[in-house]
Structure formats: C-alpha cells, structure tokens
Design a protein around this motif. Sequence first.
Motif, PDB file in Angstrom:
ATOM      1  N   VAL A  94       0.858  -1.188   0.000  1.00 32.05           N
ATOM      2  CA  VAL A  94       0.000   0.000   0.000  1.00 32.05           C
ATOM      3  C   VAL A  94       0.890   1.234   0.000  1.00 32.05           C
ATOM      4  O   VAL A  94       1.874   1.302   0.738  1.00 32.05           O
ATOM      5  CB  VAL A  94      -0.919   0.023   1.239  1.00 32.05           C
ATOM      6  CG1 VAL A  94      -1.750   1.307   1.273  1.00 32.05           C
ATOM      7  CG2 VAL A  94      -1.838  -1.192   1.258  1.00 32.05           C
ATOM      8  N   CYS A  95       0.518   2.209  -0.826  1.00 29.33           N
ATOM      9  CA  CYS A  95       1.237   3.479  -0.894  1.00 29.33           C
ATOM     10  C   CYS A  95       0.286   4.625  -0.571  1.00 29.33           C
ATOM     11  O   CYS A  95      -0.933   4.521  -0.754  1.00 29.33           O
ATOM     12  CB  CYS A  95       1.815   3.694  -2.288  1.00 29.33           C
ATOM     13  SG  CYS A  95       3.105   2.523  -2.747  1.00 29.33           S
ATOM     14  N   ALA A  96       0.853   5.714  -0.112  1.00 28.96           N
ATOM     15  CA  ALA A  96       0.056   6.924   0.086  1.00 28.96           C
ATOM     16  C   ALA A  96      -0.606   7.310  -1.227  1.00 28.96           C
ATOM     17  O   ALA A  96       0.018   7.248  -2.285  1.00 28.96           O
ATOM     18  CB  ALA A  96       0.945   8.054   0.586  1.00 28.96           C
ATOM     19  N   GLY A  97      -1.880   7.697  -1.148  1.00 29.06           N
ATOM     20  CA  GLY A  97      -2.615   8.052  -2.351  1.00 29.06           C
ATOM     21  C   GLY A  97      -3.362   6.900  -2.985  1.00 29.06           C
ATOM     22  O   GLY A  97      -4.140   7.101  -3.923  1.00 29.06           O
ATOM     23  N   ASP A  98      -3.122   5.678  -2.499  1.00 28.16           N
ATOM     24  CA  ASP A  98      -3.979   4.557  -2.891  1.00 28.16           C
ATOM     25  C   ASP A  98      -5.348   4.734  -2.241  1.00 28.16           C
ATOM     26  O   ASP A  98      -5.599   5.734  -1.548  1.00 28.16           O
ATOM     27  CB  ASP A  98      -3.350   3.221  -2.455  1.00 28.16           C
ATOM     28  CG  ASP A  98      -2.154   2.826  -3.303  1.00 28.16           C
ATOM     29  OD1 ASP A  98      -1.953   3.421  -4.380  1.00 28.16           O
ATOM     30  OD2 ASP A  98      -1.421   1.910  -2.877  1.00 28.16           O
ATOM     31  N   TYR A  99      -6.227   3.754  -2.418  1.00 23.02           N
ATOM     32  CA  TYR A  99      -7.574   3.841  -1.867  1.00 23.02           C
ATOM     33  C   TYR A  99      -7.867   2.636  -0.988  1.00 23.02           C
ATOM     34  O   TYR A  99      -7.309   1.557  -1.191  1.00 23.02           O
ATOM     35  CB  TYR A  99      -8.614   3.942  -2.993  1.00 23.02           C
ATOM     36  CG  TYR A  99      -8.455   5.188  -3.814  1.00 23.02           C
ATOM     37  CD1 TYR A  99      -9.099   6.370  -3.452  1.00 23.02           C
ATOM     38  CD2 TYR A  99      -7.629   5.203  -4.937  1.00 23.02           C
ATOM     39  CE1 TYR A  99      -8.931   7.533  -4.192  1.00 23.02           C
ATOM     40  CE2 TYR A  99      -7.449   6.361  -5.679  1.00 23.02           C
ATOM     41  CZ  TYR A  99      -8.106   7.530  -5.303  1.00 23.02           C
ATOM     42  OH  TYR A  99      -7.923   8.677  -6.021  1.00 23.02           O
ATOM     43  N   VAL A 100      -8.742   2.854  -0.003  1.00 23.91           N
ATOM     44  CA  VAL A 100      -9.153   1.768   0.887  1.00 23.91           C
ATOM     45  C   VAL A 100     -10.639   1.902   1.166  1.00 23.91           C
ATOM     46  O   VAL A 100     -11.181   3.006   1.252  1.00 23.91           O
ATOM     47  CB  VAL A 100      -8.338   1.795   2.208  1.00 23.91           C
ATOM     48  CG1 VAL A 100      -8.569   3.085   2.987  1.00 23.91           C
ATOM     49  CG2 VAL A 100      -8.664   0.586   3.082  1.00 23.91           C
ATOM     50  N   ILE A 101     -11.294   0.754   1.266  1.00 21.95           N
ATOM     51  CA  ILE A 101     -12.683   0.682   1.707  1.00 21.95           C
ATOM     52  C   ILE A 101     -12.757  -0.397   2.769  1.00 21.95           C
ATOM     53  O   ILE A 101     -12.092  -1.434   2.659  1.00 21.95           O
ATOM     54  CB  ILE A 101     -13.648   0.399   0.533  1.00 21.95           C
ATOM     55  CG1 ILE A 101     -15.104   0.347   1.019  1.00 21.95           C
ATOM     56  CG2 ILE A 101     -13.260  -0.861  -0.228  1.00 21.95           C
ATOM     57  CD1 ILE A 101     -16.129   0.291  -0.110  1.00 21.95           C
ATOM     58  N   ALA A 102     -13.523  -0.147   3.825  1.00 20.97           N
ATOM     59  CA  ALA A 102     -13.631  -1.115   4.917  1.00 20.97           C
ATOM     60  C   ALA A 102     -15.065  -1.148   5.420  1.00 20.97           C
ATOM     61  O   ALA A 102     -15.702  -0.107   5.600  1.00 20.97           O
ATOM     62  CB  ALA A 102     -12.683  -0.747   6.057  1.00 20.97           C
ATOM     63  N   ASP A 103     -15.572  -2.366   5.610  1.00 21.33           N
ATOM     64  CA  ASP A 103     -16.873  -2.546   6.237  1.00 21.33           C
ATOM     65  C   ASP A 103     -16.840  -3.851   7.023  1.00 21.33           C
ATOM     66  O   ASP A 103     -15.761  -4.414   7.259  1.00 21.33           O
ATOM     67  CB  ASP A 103     -18.018  -2.469   5.221  1.00 21.33           C
ATOM     68  CG  ASP A 103     -17.978  -3.562   4.155  1.00 21.33           C
ATOM     69  OD1 ASP A 103     -17.330  -4.604   4.369  1.00 21.33           O
ATOM     70  OD2 ASP A 103     -18.617  -3.376   3.096  1.00 21.33           O
ATOM     71  N   SER A 104     -17.994  -4.336   7.435  1.00 18.96           N
ATOM     72  CA  SER A 104     -18.026  -5.521   8.278  1.00 18.96           C
ATOM     73  C   SER A 104     -17.610  -6.786   7.548  1.00 18.96           C
ATOM     74  O   SER A 104     -17.349  -7.811   8.192  1.00 18.96           O
ATOM     75  CB  SER A 104     -19.432  -5.706   8.868  1.00 18.96           C
ATOM     76  OG  SER A 104     -19.764  -4.622   9.709  1.00 18.96           O
ATOM     77  N   SER A 105     -17.508  -6.748   6.240  1.00 17.83           N
ATOM     78  CA  SER A 105     -17.091  -7.917   5.464  1.00 17.83           C
ATOM     79  C   SER A 105     -15.589  -7.987   5.256  1.00 17.83           C
ATOM     80  O   SER A 105     -15.013  -9.080   5.216  1.00 17.83           O
ATOM     81  CB  SER A 105     -17.780  -7.925   4.087  1.00 17.83           C
ATOM     82  OG  SER A 105     -19.172  -8.106   4.223  1.00 17.83           O
ATOM     83  N   ALA A 106     -14.940  -6.837   5.099  1.00 19.33           N
ATOM     84  CA  ALA A 106     -13.518  -6.858   4.730  1.00 19.33           C
ATOM     85  C   ALA A 106     -12.923  -5.468   4.782  1.00 19.33           C
ATOM     86  O   ALA A 106     -13.622  -4.466   4.972  1.00 19.33           O
ATOM     87  CB  ALA A 106     -13.349  -7.428   3.315  1.00 19.33           C
ATOM     88  N   ILE A 107     -11.605  -5.442   4.604  1.00 21.06           N
ATOM     89  CA  ILE A 107     -10.858  -4.228   4.278  1.00 21.06           C
ATOM     90  C   ILE A 107     -10.245  -4.488   2.907  1.00 21.06           C
ATOM     91  O   ILE A 107      -9.674  -5.561   2.681  1.00 21.06           O
ATOM     92  CB  ILE A 107      -9.748  -3.952   5.304  1.00 21.06           C
ATOM     93  CG1 ILE A 107     -10.347  -3.714   6.694  1.00 21.06           C
ATOM     94  CG2 ILE A 107      -8.899  -2.759   4.871  1.00 21.06           C
ATOM     95  CD1 ILE A 107      -9.315  -3.744   7.802  1.00 21.06           C
ATOM     96  N   ILE A 108     -10.362  -3.534   2.002  1.00 17.78           N
ATOM     97  CA  ILE A 108      -9.842  -3.739   0.649  1.00 17.78           C
ATOM     98  C   ILE A 108      -9.007  -2.531   0.241  1.00 17.78           C
ATOM     99  O   ILE A 108      -9.458  -1.382   0.345  1.00 17.78           O
ATOM    100  CB  ILE A 108     -10.972  -3.958  -0.365  1.00 17.78           C
ATOM    101  CG1 ILE A 108     -11.780  -5.207   0.014  1.00 17.78           C
ATOM    102  CG2 ILE A 108     -10.413  -4.094  -1.780  1.00 17.78           C
ATOM    103  CD1 ILE A 108     -12.928  -5.511  -0.907  1.00 17.78           C
ATOM    104  N   PHE A 109      -7.799  -2.824  -0.227  1.00 16.13           N
ATOM    105  CA  PHE A 109      -6.891  -1.799  -0.721  1.00 16.13           C
ATOM    106  C   PHE A 109      -6.871  -1.835  -2.249  1.00 16.13           C
ATOM    107  O   PHE A 109      -6.830  -2.912  -2.850  1.00 16.13           O
ATOM    108  CB  PHE A 109      -5.485  -2.019  -0.177  1.00 16.13           C
ATOM    109  CG  PHE A 109      -5.403  -1.934   1.322  1.00 16.13           C
ATOM    110  CD1 PHE A 109      -5.421  -0.715   1.960  1.00 16.13           C
ATOM    111  CD2 PHE A 109      -5.320  -3.088   2.093  1.00 16.13           C
ATOM    112  CE1 PHE A 109      -5.354  -0.632   3.345  1.00 16.13           C
ATOM    113  CE2 PHE A 109      -5.249  -3.021   3.470  1.00 16.13           C
ATOM    114  CZ  PHE A 109      -5.269  -1.796   4.100  1.00 16.13           C
ATOM    115  N   ILE A 110      -6.886  -0.650  -2.857  1.00 13.10           N
ATOM    116  CA  ILE A 110      -6.887  -0.520  -4.311  1.00 13.10           C
ATOM    117  C   ILE A 110      -5.783   0.454  -4.681  1.00 13.10           C
ATOM    118  O   ILE A 110      -5.746   1.584  -4.172  1.00 13.10           O
ATOM    119  CB  ILE A 110      -8.237   0.027  -4.819  1.00 13.10           C
ATOM    120  CG1 ILE A 110      -9.411  -0.801  -4.271  1.00 13.10           C
ATOM    121  CG2 ILE A 110      -8.266   0.062  -6.340  1.00 13.10           C
ATOM    122  CD1 ILE A 110     -10.738  -0.084  -4.379  1.00 13.10           C
TER     123      ILE A 110
END
Length: 230
Positions: free
Chosen positions: A163-179
């Motif tokens: 993961v790098c600064a400026g990437d994206y992340v979404i997190a909820d009760s199912s998972a954490i996902i890095f893009i």
Amino acid sequence: MPSPQTTSDEAVTRLRRLDCCAVSDALDQLGLKGQVTGVPKRSGSNGRIAGRVVTLKLHDGPRPDGPVRHLGTTAVELAGPEDVIVVEQRTGLDAGCWGGLLTLGAKLRGVAGVVADGPVRDIDEAREYDFPIFSTALTALTARSRVVEAETNGAIEPWGVPVCAGDYVIADSSAIIFISAEQAPHVLDAAEAIALKEAAMAKALLSGKPISAVMSGDYEHMLEAERVSA
C-alpha cells in the motif's frame, strides 16, 4: 501545520457508494488482490469507511532524525475528510499504534477513519467520539518506550498487502480492501457494473421472480464472463 487535500476526489465519491463485496468481486474479475478479511470494526456507527490512504509505519527501532514528534501526529495533520489513515505496526510487540488523543485530533479534522494492522488503545474514547477504527487487536499498553514512528506516507504492507500513500481503501463488516491508485479507475468501473447487476437482480426478486431463476447459471459465471469480455 500541513493542510489536508481539499479538492474533491471523484474516486472517493464513487468508492463510498459501493461495498466491500462488490469491490472484492471486481478485484476477482480483474485478477487483482487487495482483500483483507477477519479484521473487526472496533468503533464508529457508520457501517463503512472509504477514502484515500495516508500511511503510517511504526517500528521498534530508533527514532528518525529530526525534531521529536509523537507517532501519528504528522499523519493526522496531513489527513482530511476524504482520507483514511492506514497504520502498520507489525513488530509483534503489544504496544498501541493509535490512541485516544490521536483519535480526537483525527475526528476534529474530519478524517474518515483509521485502519490499523496492529493494536489500538483507548478504544472506549473512540466509541465516545463515534470515530471509525478497524484493527487487529486492542491493548492498554502505550507506544512510549516500545515503538516509534518510522515513516509517514511511505510504502507499507498491512496484512502483507503493498500500500502506498494516495492509494484507496474501503472497509466494512465484510472486509478491508486496498486498491492501488493506478488500478482504481478499472476497479471502480467493474464494481459499479457488478453492483448495478445485483441491484437489478434484487429488484427482480422483490417483483416475485423465483430466486432460482434470478440466481441462474448466468449469475454463477458472471465474473468469468465479464473477465473474458474486458
């Protein structure tokens, strides 16, 4: 004091309309990785957080050269409402990588939340502030004399994901996902298409169509078919 990025990020807006399952399916469709499962949400009433990544890496080595600052304060001052602070504390030490005053500072700046690969302390304060935190563990042990900040906005590997600064992340009760920032447009396009199809299927179910007809062979092979056509 550094200021958060104030310009609106269309990718953040789009990501916040999705959930982790749709984004995970999009990664599968594109042959990408980035999903992390089994990390609980420790605080915050909002069901989901998403945003640009501000990174914070901790270690048990010497402090970097320069003025002494408490760990995390630079990340808080760099972050704003469209950002999520992602912390890597993979030393194996039981030492807080985030705490109550940092939470309050982030809350006051409107930061979207914190995702921590490491122990977080003062979680009851985070709950009182209604500030979203996902973390691998909780602790009462201070970072002082145990771990220090290695770098802010450098490359990190939370849960083994680059993961790098400026990437994206979404997190909820199912998972954490890095893009990754580079792949974000493709992932968002794919996830939105998947979400649209599943919304149409839900509408069909509500109108009385049998579930066996709605979730037919086309559904089973949906990601495969999309991957071929992409």
